[in-house]
Each structure stands twice: as structure tokens, then as C-alpha cells.
Design an enzyme around this catalytic site. Structure first.
Site, PDB file in Angstrom:
ATOM      1  N   SER A   1      53.212  41.413  48.368  1.00 50.85           N
ATOM      2  CA  SER A   1      52.962  40.458  49.415  1.00 50.85           C
ATOM      3  C   SER A   1      52.046  39.324  48.755  1.00 50.85           C
ATOM      4  CB  SER A   1      52.409  41.079  50.472  1.00 50.85           C
ATOM      5  OG  SER A   1      53.352  41.857  51.342  1.00 50.85           O
TER       6      SER A   1
ATOM      7  N   LYS B   1      53.633  36.143  49.155  1.00 51.25           N
ATOM      8  CA  LYS B   1      53.488  35.365  50.376  1.00 51.25           C
ATOM      9  C   LYS B   1      52.654  34.045  50.277  1.00 51.25           C
ATOM     10  CE  LYS B   1      54.785  39.414  52.660  1.00 51.25           C
ATOM     11  NZ  LYS B   1      54.368  40.673  53.632  1.00 51.25           N
TER      12      LYS B   1
ATOM     13  N   TYR C   1      63.607  37.884  50.130  1.00 52.05           N
ATOM     14  CA  TYR C   1      62.243  38.367  50.515  1.00 52.05           C
ATOM     15  C   TYR C   1      62.152  39.540  49.204  1.00 52.05           C
ATOM     16  CZ  TYR C   1      58.950  41.062  52.773  1.00 52.05           C
ATOM     17  OH  TYR C   1      57.545  41.792  52.868  1.00 52.05           O
TER      18      TYR C   1
ATOM     19  N   TYR D   1      46.142  41.591  56.207  1.00 49.22           N
ATOM     20  CA  TYR D   1      46.491  42.314  57.485  1.00 49.22           C
ATOM     21  C   TYR D   1      45.487  42.725  58.603  1.00 49.22           C
ATOM     22  CZ  TYR D   1      50.100  42.539  53.840  1.00 49.22           C
ATOM     23  OH  TYR D   1      50.743  42.156  52.873  1.00 49.22           O
TER      24      TYR D   1
ATOM     25  N   VAL E   1      51.080  45.209  48.422  1.00 52.00           N
ATOM     26  CA  VAL E   1      51.328  47.044  48.171  1.00 52.00           C
ATOM     27  C   VAL E   1      51.373  47.512  46.929  1.00 52.00           C
ATOM     28  CG1 VAL E   1      51.817  47.373  50.598  1.00 52.00           C
ATOM     29  CG2 VAL E   1      53.769  47.207  48.951  1.00 52.00           C
TER      30      VAL E   1
HETATM   31  N1  GLN Z   1      57.926  44.289  50.094  1.00 48.54           N
HETATM   32  C1  GLN Z   1      56.878  44.934  50.929  1.00 48.54           C
HETATM   33  C2  GLN Z   1      57.626  45.245  52.256  1.00 48.54           C
HETATM   34  O1  GLN Z   1      58.339  44.600  52.714  1.00 48.54           O
HETATM   35  C3  GLN Z   1      55.756  44.091  51.086  1.00 48.54           C
HETATM   36  C4  GLN Z   1      54.518  44.545  51.727  1.00 48.54           C
HETATM   37  C5  GLN Z   1      53.182  44.355  51.265  1.00 48.54           C
HETATM   38  O2  GLN Z   1      52.896  44.175  50.255  1.00 48.54           O
HETATM   39  N2  GLN Z   1      52.190  44.374  52.108  1.00 48.54           N
HETATM   40  O3  GLN Z   1      57.138  46.066  52.877  1.00 48.54           O
END
Ligand code: GLN
Length: 328
Positions: A80, A83, A207, A259, A277
Site C-alpha cells: 500500500s 498508493k 491494483y 488506516y 502490509v
Molecule cells: N495488496 C494489499 C491488499 O490489497 C494491500 C494492503 C495493504 O498494504 N494494506 O490487501
């Protein structure tokens, strides 16, 4: 009022320069002693292979050389953290129209929450939760094929970093494709509400691939330079995004980058950051530095435990919280 009161705040300009190398070396030592290191993400099976003992950190300051410590040159899945970069690209592409399709508020919910999306009729709270990033991927698809959109994202990452070797970890991308049903649910729901305009599988292909980009801490900290301040760190060439957008992106990193733990990160660290993650965190200290830390063990909320600790220690040692140094 006392006439002798200073008419403006004074900043101590005579403070000795910080020894950033020593600061991050100390953090590596401190982290080596930690026994509670969180849990690797298992819902993307390929990420579960990571070693909990890994830890790396890199700092690219505006003044002075890049410093690295620990596993700073080991590549990991940026997940993420991507993003931040796709938001910058979408803002460059369609400007403020981005905000008609995605909000700018902290979610207070898990990064992959479905329940909030239904309440809010398919309009994701912010571009850093999964639903918001999937809308951004839809924007970046435009009239391109998924392969073209993915190539554009890679090109952006390579330009930001100044490193043409940055690539997608195909095993991670495939792992996400196979296990991404929750993201499919988010995308399908938003499509039903009219906030996804392309074929859901095409959007998710973009994505999943952006999440599967592999980078080291050194590369990630270099890639973040354009967010530090009005391109001050860009080695020549055209600005990557305008300073007005930089301010907006870093504001969102502070309020939404972790988050439902974003408030806690602001409270403990005070540096705009974005986690993934894979265990990486990119932090931006406006005007001062781009910082990356990585360790794959996560908290229950999906943020790297050791990288968060590293940022906290770093903010303490440098006084670089955007809310000012700690005096104790
Ligand atoms: N690719 C992960 C997902 O879509 C990204 C989530 C993250 O890094 N928090 O769940």
C-alpha cells in the site's frame, strides 16, 4: 502585555548538526533486541515467506548524504505504500476531479473494510484504503490497457527513484490475484454504485501489480524525495508534482496513511507516513527528509511494528516531528 516579549518565535539555528548515521545505527541495535515483532501478512501467501528478523532503514535528507542501516538494500513488497505514488499520478492526470470519486477523511476502519463503503454509497473515505486505491487505479486506466497503465506506474516509480531496475515481483502479483476476493468485492460494489468505470478484473490487475512492486528502503526513500518539499530534492529535471499537491498528499499521509492507526502514528511519531502490509513505511518530513523503514512483522491493524517503532525513535532523536521536538 509585557513590552519585552519577543515579537516572533526564534528557532535555535546554532544546534549542532544531527549525526543521522549514528541515529539509525542505534535504531537497528535497539530493534535487534525486540522480541515481539508482530506477524507477517498471511492472507497474501507470498508475503508470509518474509523473515520477521529483517529490518532496514534509509534516510535521504535535504542537507547531507543518504544514510542507510540494517537490511536497507533488501527488496520487499511495497504494497500500500504504492498508493501514495498512484495518487500523485492521478492528481497529475485529472487534477481535483479525483475528489469527486474519493474522499479525504480518515476511515477509522480496517484498510479492506466493506461495511463503510455501503454506508457511503461506494465513495471511499480516502485514497489510501483499498477501496480508494482501487478507484485511483480505475482513473489511471483511463483509455489504456492494464499493461499500459502498469507500465506507466513502473515508469513513474523509476523516475522518482532514479533507478531503472525497479520491477514487479510476479510471484506476489499472482498471489494477490489468487487471493484477492475481498478486493474484488470492494471493486464490484463500487461498480454497482457507478464509481468504477472499467471491467473490474482490469482495474484489479492494475491494483495488484502496483502493490507487488518490489523496492528496498534505499529505493523507497529516494522515490519519496519529490514529497519532501517543492521538489527541492529532485536532481534537476522537471518537477514530478507541484508543491501544492505535495502538501495535500502529505496531509493525507498524516491523517490516513496508517488506516485505523493513523491517529496513533500522528500521536507517537508526528511524521506523515504511509504503510503497507509488506512491512514498509515511507515517512516524509517536509523540508527535511524522505525516510523508509521496513520490517515484515505487522500489528493487528496491518502496520509494521518494528518500522513504526523505528519512526518513533527517529522522531525522538531528531526532533523532526512536524509538531515540534519533544522537550523531555
Ligand atoms: N495488496 C494489499 C491488499 O490489497 C494491500 C494492503 C495493504 O498494504 N494494506 O490487501
Amino acid at each position: 502585555m509585557n513590552d519585552d516579549a519577543p515579537t516572533s518565535l526564534t528557532i535555535n539555528q546554532s544546534a549542532p548538526p544531527l549525526d543521522l548515521q549514528r541515529i539509525i545505527d542505534d535504531i537497528v541495535d535497539r530493534i535487534a533486541d525486540e522480541t515481539e515483532r508482530g506477524h507477517v501478512a498471511t492472507y497474501i501467501p507470498e508475503l508470509a515467506k518474509a523473515d520477521l528478523n529483517s529490518f532496514g532503514m534509509a534516510v535521504v535528507p535535504t542537507a547531507g548524504p543518504t544514510v542507510v542501516a540494517g537490511d536497507a538494500d533488501v527488496e520487499f513488497s511495497i504494497q500500500s505504500v504504492s498508493k501514495v505514488f498512484t495518487l500523485a499520478m492521478a492528481l497529475q492526470e485529472i487534477g481535483t476531479r479525483v475528489w469527486r470519486r474519493v474522499g479525504r477523511e480518515a476511515s477509522g476502519n480496517a484498510f479492506n473494510s466493506i461495511v463503510q463503503l455501503e454506508h457511503e454509497h461506494g465513495l471511499p473515505r480516502n485514497p489510501f484504503i483499498n477501496a480508494g486505491a482501487i478507484v485511483i487505479a480505475d482513473i489511471l486506466l483511463g483509455n489504456r490497457t492494464p499493461a499500459e497503465a502498469i507500465a506507466n506506474i513502473l515508469d513513474f516509480m523509476r523516475r522518482a527513484t532514479g533507478d531503472d531496475t525497479i520491477a514487479i515481483d510476479e510471484a506476489v502479483a499472482e498471489s494477490e490475484r489468487r487471493t484477492g476476493d475481498r478486493n474484488r468485492a470492494l471493486a464490484n460494489f463500487m461498480k454497482a454504485e457507478g464509481n468504477i468505470t472499467h471491467d473490474v478484473e482490469d482495474v484489479l490487475e492494475v491494483y495488484f501489480n502496483q502493490c507487488a512492486i518490489a523496492m528496498s528502503c534505499r529505493q523507497l526513500a529516494l522515490a519519496g524525495r519529490f514529497l519532501v518539499q517543492g521538489n527541492a530534492l529532485q536532481d534537476g529535471g522537471a518537477p514530478i508534482v507541484s508543491s501544492r499537491r505535495v502538501r495535500r498528499i502529505t496531509a493525507l499521509m498524516m491523517t490516513c496513511g496508517h488506516y485505523d492507526a493513523s491517529g496513533e502514528f500522528a500521536f507517537q511519531v508526528g511524521i506523515p507516513g504511509k504503510s503497507g502490509v509488506g512491512g514498509g513505511i515511507l515517512g516524509i518530513v517536509p523540508g527535511r527528509a524522505s525516510i523508509a523503514a521496513w520490517s515484515p512483522g505487522l500489528s493487528a491493524k496491518g502496520n509494521s511494528l518494528m518500522a513504526t517503532l523505528a519512526f518513533r525513535e527517529f522522531a525522538r532523536a531528531t526532533g523532526w516531528s512536524v509538531f515540534g521536538p519533544l522537550s523531555d
